[in-house]
Motif scaffolding. Structure first.
Motif, mmCIF file in Angstrom:
data_model
loop_
_atom_site.group_PDB
_atom_site.id
_atom_site.type_symbol
_atom_site.label_atom_id
_atom_site.label_comp_id
_atom_site.label_asym_id
_atom_site.label_seq_id
_atom_site.Cartn_x
_atom_site.Cartn_y
_atom_site.Cartn_z
ATOM 1 N N LEU A 54 0.817 -1.215 0.000
ATOM 2 C CA LEU A 54 0.000 0.000 0.000
ATOM 3 C C LEU A 54 0.851 1.266 0.000
ATOM 4 O O LEU A 54 1.592 1.537 0.946
ATOM 5 C CB LEU A 54 -0.917 -0.023 1.235
ATOM 6 N N SER A 67 -5.923 2.248 5.320
ATOM 7 C CA SER A 67 -5.613 1.220 6.320
ATOM 8 C C SER A 67 -6.560 1.307 7.517
ATOM 9 O O SER A 67 -6.922 0.290 8.107
ATOM 10 C CB SER A 67 -4.160 1.336 6.794
ATOM 11 N N ASN A 68 -6.971 2.516 7.876
ATOM 12 C CA ASN A 68 -7.936 2.690 8.969
ATOM 13 C C ASN A 68 -9.273 2.052 8.629
ATOM 14 O O ASN A 68 -9.954 1.489 9.493
ATOM 15 C CB ASN A 68 -8.147 4.175 9.272
ATOM 16 N N LYS A 72 -7.419 -3.721 11.650
ATOM 17 C CA LYS A 72 -6.107 -4.215 12.074
ATOM 18 C C LYS A 72 -5.800 -5.637 11.611
ATOM 19 O O LYS A 72 -4.646 -6.051 11.603
ATOM 20 C CB LYS A 72 -6.004 -4.141 13.595
ATOM 21 N N GLN A 74 -6.170 -6.857 8.602
ATOM 22 C CA GLN A 74 -5.592 -6.878 7.264
ATOM 23 C C GLN A 74 -4.090 -6.630 7.331
ATOM 24 O O GLN A 74 -3.627 -5.655 7.900
ATOM 25 C CB GLN A 74 -6.251 -5.810 6.390
ATOM 26 N N ILE A 76 -0.592 -5.482 6.026
ATOM 27 C CA ILE A 76 -0.186 -4.420 5.098
ATOM 28 C C ILE A 76 1.322 -4.196 5.161
ATOM 29 O O ILE A 76 1.920 -4.210 6.236
ATOM 30 C CB ILE A 76 -0.907 -3.097 5.446
ATOM 31 N N PHE A 78 3.520 -1.057 3.880
ATOM 32 C CA PHE A 78 3.453 0.278 3.283
ATOM 33 C C PHE A 78 4.642 0.513 2.364
ATOM 34 O O PHE A 78 5.763 0.062 2.631
ATOM 35 C CB PHE A 78 3.441 1.358 4.369
ATOM 36 N N SER A 89 3.403 4.397 10.299
ATOM 37 C CA SER A 89 3.041 3.134 9.654
ATOM 38 C C SER A 89 3.077 1.980 10.641
ATOM 39 O O SER A 89 2.225 1.087 10.612
ATOM 40 C CB SER A 89 3.983 2.845 8.482
ATOM 41 N N LYS A 92 0.159 1.713 12.857
ATOM 42 C CA LYS A 92 -0.993 1.103 12.179
ATOM 43 C C LYS A 92 -0.871 -0.419 12.133
ATOM 44 O O LYS A 92 -1.641 -1.090 11.453
ATOM 45 C CB LYS A 92 -1.095 1.628 10.740
ATOM 46 N N ALA A 94 1.438 -2.124 10.717
ATOM 47 C CA ALA A 94 1.945 -2.591 9.428
ATOM 48 C C ALA A 94 3.033 -3.641 9.644
ATOM 49 O O ALA A 94 3.781 -3.587 10.615
ATOM 50 C CB ALA A 94 2.509 -1.425 8.628
#
Length: 243
Positions: A54, A67-68, A72, A74, A76, A78, A89, A92, A94
Motif C-alpha cells: 500500500l 488502512s484505517n 487491524k 488486514q 499491510i 506500506f 506506519s 498502524k 503494518a
C-alpha cells in the motif's frame, strides 16, 4: 502456502516494479493491482487478500486513511518515497515499511517476514480449531447420576442448576431433584462452558436463566443469589452474550 497480494499505488512504474518482484517469489500470488484507494476498497468488497502493498501518498484517500478503513486484521506493507511516515506506519500495525526505490533484496526480506507471520497465524488458528473440536468431543450431552440405589440418565442441557451440600450435590432438572455423592469442586472441570459458578453453593446453566436482577438469577421459579466473589466474572460471561 501462497500469499495472495494486492498492489495499491498511483504510480505505474512503482506498480510494474512490484508486479515484477512478486512474480519472482514462489510463495507470492498477485491477485490484483489498483491505482487508487477507492478502487482498492471496491475490489476488497468482493475479494479477500492476505497482504496489501500500500502506497501512502495517493490523491483523495491516502494509504494511511485506507488502512484505517480496512481494520487491524488486514496485513499491510506500506510503500512510500517519504521516510517521515515510518513511525506512523508501525502504529498502524503494518508488517513493514518499504522506502522507494525498493530493492529486490529489501523486498524479499519484507515478504519473508510476512510469510512467517501469516504461517504462524494459520498454525495458531488450526490449533485453536482442533482444540475447540477436541473440547466439544470431550463434553457429554448426557450423563448418568447415581442417586441412592438408582442410576438416572439426564440430558445435560436440561439441568437448571447444581446446588452443593457439603459432600453432596443436588442436580435440579425442572421439577426433579437428584442427590449425588460428590463435591462441587470436582464437578466444575467436567461441565460444559454453559455451566457457571455464581455462588459457593451454586453452579447454574446459563442457558436456563430466565432473568438476572438485583444480584440474583431466576431459573424457572427459583431465585439464586450471585455472591460477591463470583459476581464480576459471571457478569463478564453474560456480557459475551449481551445484545
Amino acid at each position: 502456502m501462497k500469499i495472495k497480494c494486492l498492489i495499491v499505488d498511483d504510480e505505474p512504474l512503482a506498480v510494474s516494479l512490484l508486479v515484477d518482484y512478486i512474480g519472482q517469489v514462489p510463495f507470492l500470488e498477485l491477485s490484483h493491482t489498483c491505482y487508487n484507494a477507492m478502487e482498492a476498497l471496491t475490489f476488497l468488497q468482493g475479494q479477500t487478500v492476505d497482504l496489501i502493498f500500500l502506497d501512502i501518498n495517493m490523491p483523495h484517500l491516502s494509504g494511511m486513511e485506507l488502512s484505517n478503513l480496512l481494520g487491524k486484521k488486514q496485513k499491510i506493507i506500506f510503500t512510500t518515497a517519504y521516510s517521515n511516515y515510518a513511525v506512523e506506519s508501525y502504529e498502524k500495525n503494518a508488517l513493514d515499511y518499504l522506502l522507494k526505490p525498493i530493492t529486490f533484496e529489501r523486498f524479499v526480506r519484507s515478504v519473508t517476514k510476512a510469510w512467517e507471520i501469516l504461517e504462524k497465524s494459520k498454525e495458531n488458528s488450526l490449533q485453536n480449531t482442533e482444540s475447540a473440536e477436541d473440547t466439544a468431543k470431550q463434553i457429554p450431552t448426557t450423563i448418568f447420576l447415581k442417586t441412592g440405589k438408582s442410576v438416572i440418565k439426564v440430558e445435560v442441557s436440561k439441568i437448571d442448576y447444581i446446588e452443593g451440600l457439603k459432600d453432596y450435590v443436588i442436580f435440579v432438572v425442572g421439577s426433579e431433584k437428584h442427590i449425588v455423592y460428590k463435591r462441587m469442586k470436582d464437578l466444575e472441570t467436567g461441565l460444559s462452558p454453559d455451566f457457571y459458578r455464581i455462588h459457593h453453593s451454586y453452579i447454574v446453566n446459563i442457558n436456563r436463566i430466565r432473568k438476572i436482577e438485583d444480584n440474583h438469577v431466576f431459573i424457572g421459579e427459583n431465585r439464586i443469589a450471585i455472591s460477591e466473589k463470583y459476581r464480576d466474572s459471571f457478569i463478564d460471561k453474560i456480557q459475551e452474550k449481551l445484545i
